[in-house]
Design a protein around this motif. Structure first.
Motif, PDB file in Angstrom:
ATOM      1  N   UNK A   1      27.286  56.375 -18.343  1.00  0.00           N
ATOM      2  CA  UNK A   1      28.345  56.918 -17.675  1.00  0.00           C
ATOM      3  C   UNK A   1      28.004  57.038 -16.197  1.00  0.00           C
ATOM      4  N   UNK A   2      28.924  56.302 -15.396  1.00  0.00           N
ATOM      5  CA  UNK A   2      28.895  56.496 -13.986  1.00  0.00           C
ATOM      6  C   UNK A   2      29.879  56.978 -13.125  1.00  0.00           C
ATOM      7  N   UNK A   3      29.832  58.113 -12.734  1.00  0.00           N
ATOM      8  CA  UNK A   3      31.012  59.005 -12.216  1.00  0.00           C
ATOM      9  C   UNK A   3      31.033  58.784 -10.611  1.00  0.00           C
ATOM     10  N   UNK A   4      31.967  58.549 -10.070  1.00  0.00           N
ATOM     11  CA  UNK A   4      32.284  58.641  -8.579  1.00  0.00           C
ATOM     12  C   UNK A   4      32.961  60.080  -8.273  1.00  0.00           C
ATOM     13  N   UNK A   5      32.259  60.863  -7.409  1.00  0.00           N
ATOM     14  CA  UNK A   5      32.793  62.020  -6.838  1.00  0.00           C
ATOM     15  C   UNK A   5      33.302  61.901  -5.300  1.00  0.00           C
ATOM     16  N   UNK A   6      34.525  62.551  -5.261  1.00  0.00           N
ATOM     17  CA  UNK A   6      35.188  62.560  -3.793  1.00  0.00           C
ATOM     18  C   UNK A   6      35.634  63.876  -3.496  1.00  0.00           C
ATOM     19  N   UNK A   7      36.288  63.937  -2.490  1.00  0.00           N
ATOM     20  CA  UNK A   7      36.978  65.083  -2.264  1.00  0.00           C
ATOM     21  C   UNK A   7      37.775  65.090  -0.795  1.00  0.00           C
ATOM     22  N   UNK A   8      38.545  66.326  -0.508  1.00  0.00           N
ATOM     23  CA  UNK A   8      39.094  66.120   0.821  1.00  0.00           C
ATOM     24  C   UNK A   8      38.646  67.253   1.781  1.00  0.00           C
ATOM     25  N   UNK A  33      32.556  60.656   0.023  1.00  0.00           N
ATOM     26  CA  UNK A  33      33.524  61.855   0.784  1.00  0.00           C
ATOM     27  C   UNK A  33      33.821  61.282   2.152  1.00  0.00           C
ATOM     28  N   UNK A  34      34.880  61.826   2.602  1.00  0.00           N
ATOM     29  CA  UNK A  34      35.411  61.732   3.947  1.00  0.00           C
ATOM     30  C   UNK A  34      34.068  62.525   4.913  1.00  0.00           C
ATOM     31  N   UNK A  69      40.688  56.433   1.184  1.00  0.00           N
ATOM     32  CA  UNK A  69      39.814  55.231   1.629  1.00  0.00           C
ATOM     33  C   UNK A  69      38.497  55.464   0.999  1.00  0.00           C
ATOM     34  N   UNK A  70      37.941  56.598   0.683  1.00  0.00           N
ATOM     35  CA  UNK A  70      36.627  56.760   0.175  1.00  0.00           C
ATOM     36  C   UNK A  70      36.605  55.924  -1.112  1.00  0.00           C
ATOM     37  N   UNK A  71      37.606  56.471  -2.230  1.00  0.00           N
ATOM     38  CA  UNK A  71      37.556  56.027  -3.550  1.00  0.00           C
ATOM     39  C   UNK A  71      37.792  54.629  -3.563  1.00  0.00           C
ATOM     40  N   UNK A  72      38.849  54.061  -2.779  1.00  0.00           N
ATOM     41  CA  UNK A  72      38.998  52.663  -2.661  1.00  0.00           C
ATOM     42  C   UNK A  72      37.961  51.698  -2.264  1.00  0.00           C
TER      43      UNK A  72
END
Length: 252
Positions: A1-8, A33-34, A69-72
């Motif tokens: 399992x490969x998980x992408x983490x991001x936030x604002x 992340x930004x 943008x980050x997730x895309x």
């Protein structure tokens, strides 16, 4: 399992670090992340400027763009292999009711869902500075384990709000619907050093629809709120109404 983490809240946010640390024992983690706080960026996507991504000192990838943008960028070319899931957070503050329309955290998860991945947005509900990131991080672990053991449909997008209390004070989990806020407070008008008018966007409105079954009600009672969101904004019950409205003859 490969998980992408991001936030604002940006790549240096305490909530993001807590989330990454909690999930690493259970999956391969990539963080994109930004490069600064981009709260309330909603689903904005940068189209008129190039994006730059750099590995920061903390090992996270920082991008000079929005959460979307980050997730895309991460899913469509930056990361190899591509992630299997997107988790956004831990947001420094609530994302309940109307907040989801503005939230960069929810937008990051939404972009993951747009691109075909199951996604979760998780927020820590606090009145001032958030304190109990460990509680929200453990909630993320619990939900991840449940998703791995019993996957939800591929189009699942969960919006999770966690009370800012010690883990032992949580009363449990509730499946909820979005509540609703009153109209936002008025803008705050000031003057710049040259006497010209400037405006600050006012705080969000108070709770309006916060009754039983809502995310507001669950969190205020000490429960984790888990709200399934859909991306299709069509109001299907009104399609026939609009069809009739369009076909009716109008008088001059």
């Amino acid at each position: 399992m490969h998980i992408l983490l991001s936030n604002d809240d940006g790549y240096l946010a305490e909530g993001l670090a807590a989330l990454a640390a909690a999930l690493r024992p259970y999956a391969d983690i990539s963080v994109v992340a930004p490069d600064r706080n981009r709260s309330a960026a909603s689903n904005s996507l940068t189209l008129d400027l190039p994006l730059r991504a750099h590995v920061a000192d903390n090992g996270f990838i920082k991008v000079d763009g929005t959460p979307t943008d980050c997730v895309h960028l991460a899913i469509t070319g930056l990361l190899e292999p591509e992630p299997d899931m997107v988790i956004a957070g831990i947001n420094h503050g609530a994302n309940m009711g109307d907040d989801v329309l503005y939230s960069g955290t929810v937008a990051a998860a939404t972009e993951g869902r747009f691109l075909g991945l199951p996604a979760v947005a998780i927020s820590l509900v606090c009145n001032e500075e958030p304190k109990h990131f460990a509680t929200a991080a453990e909630v993320a672990v619990v939900l991840l384990k449940r998703l791995l053991a019993k996957p939800l449909p591929q189009d699942t997008l969960l919006n999770v709000n966690v009370p800012d209390v010690p883990l032992e004070a949580l009363k449990g989990y509730r499946a909820t619907r979005l509540g609703q806020r009153h109209k936002s407070e008025p803008v705050i008008k000031q003057s710049d050093p040259r006497g010209r008018a400037i405006y600050w966007v006012g705080p969000p409105g108070a709770e309006q629809d916060a009754g039983p079954g809502t995310d507001f009600d669950a969190v205020s009672a000490g429960y984790v709120s888990v709200t399934p969101l859909q991306l299709d904004l069509t109001w299907y019950d009104r399609v026939n109404t609009i069809r009739t409205w369009l076909s009716e003859e109008t008088s001059a």
